[in-house]
Design an enzyme around this catalytic site. Sequence first.
Site, short mmCIF file in Angstrom:
data_model
loop_
_atom_site.label_atom_id
_atom_site.label_comp_id
_atom_site.label_asym_id
_atom_site.label_seq_id
_atom_site.Cartn_x
_atom_site.Cartn_y
_atom_site.Cartn_z
N SER A 69 0.84 -1.20 0.00
CA SER A 69 0.00 0.00 0.00
C SER A 69 0.87 1.24 0.00
O SER A 69 1.84 1.33 0.76
CB SER A 69 -0.91 0.03 1.23
OG SER A 69 -1.61 1.26 1.30
N THR A 77 1.94 3.31 3.27
CA THR A 77 2.97 2.90 4.23
C THR A 77 4.28 3.59 3.85
O THR A 77 4.54 3.83 2.67
CB THR A 77 3.16 1.37 4.24
OG1 THR A 77 3.68 0.95 2.98
CG2 THR A 77 1.85 0.64 4.54
N VAL A 107 7.50 2.68 3.66
CA VAL A 107 8.45 2.01 2.77
C VAL A 107 7.92 2.00 1.34
O VAL A 107 8.67 2.24 0.38
CB VAL A 107 8.77 0.59 3.26
CG1 VAL A 107 9.67 -0.15 2.27
CG2 VAL A 107 9.44 0.64 4.63
N CYS A 108 6.63 1.77 1.18
CA CYS A 108 6.03 1.76 -0.17
C CYS A 108 6.12 3.14 -0.80
O CYS A 108 6.45 3.28 -1.98
CB CYS A 108 4.58 1.31 -0.10
SG CYS A 108 4.36 -0.34 0.58
N ALA A 109 5.83 4.17 -0.02
CA ALA A 109 5.92 5.54 -0.52
C ALA A 109 7.36 5.87 -0.91
O ALA A 109 7.61 6.46 -1.97
CB ALA A 109 5.40 6.51 0.54
#
Length: 166
Positions: free
Chosen positions: A54, A57, A59-61
């Site tokens: 997602s 979050t 780390v994803c961003a």
Amino acid sequence: MANVTLGGNPIEVGGALPSVGAKAPAFTLVGKDLKDVSLADFAGKRKVLNIVPSLDTPVCATSTRKFNEAVSKLENTVVFSISADLPFAAGRFCTTEGLDNVVPLSTFRDAGFKQAYGVDIKTGPLAGLTARAVVVLDANDNVLHAQLVPEIKEEPNYDAALAALK
């Protein structure tokens, strides 16, 4: 079935990550405007598939921002940020962040993508979402690099992914 961890706890992941040298499985996912977007729509372009649980979050961003910046220096290359996020949320993130080289795509209409790309989280608190992975494709959709990140809370190997494009 592969195994990764979330905070050190084992998580089962269904499907098989495409192998280097193989043709990437075709897919049709949902873009930020709710229209279908297929792999074939980007024929002739090199692609970085940044697959994340997602964009909400950290780390994803971060991975989406880093790949956006990296491909801004490359020709004929696009980043797909693929998650189970609703297209509205993914689109808003990319627009707000000014991520011009990222095409946000949602798996919410097609669970088949998760199996075809070996990122279908089957167990644990993130069951139903996509595991963190990076798949790099050449302009003919051949797999140049594939990484299923072993710990979901960690970033992918950017250097290895980007080296595949050189």
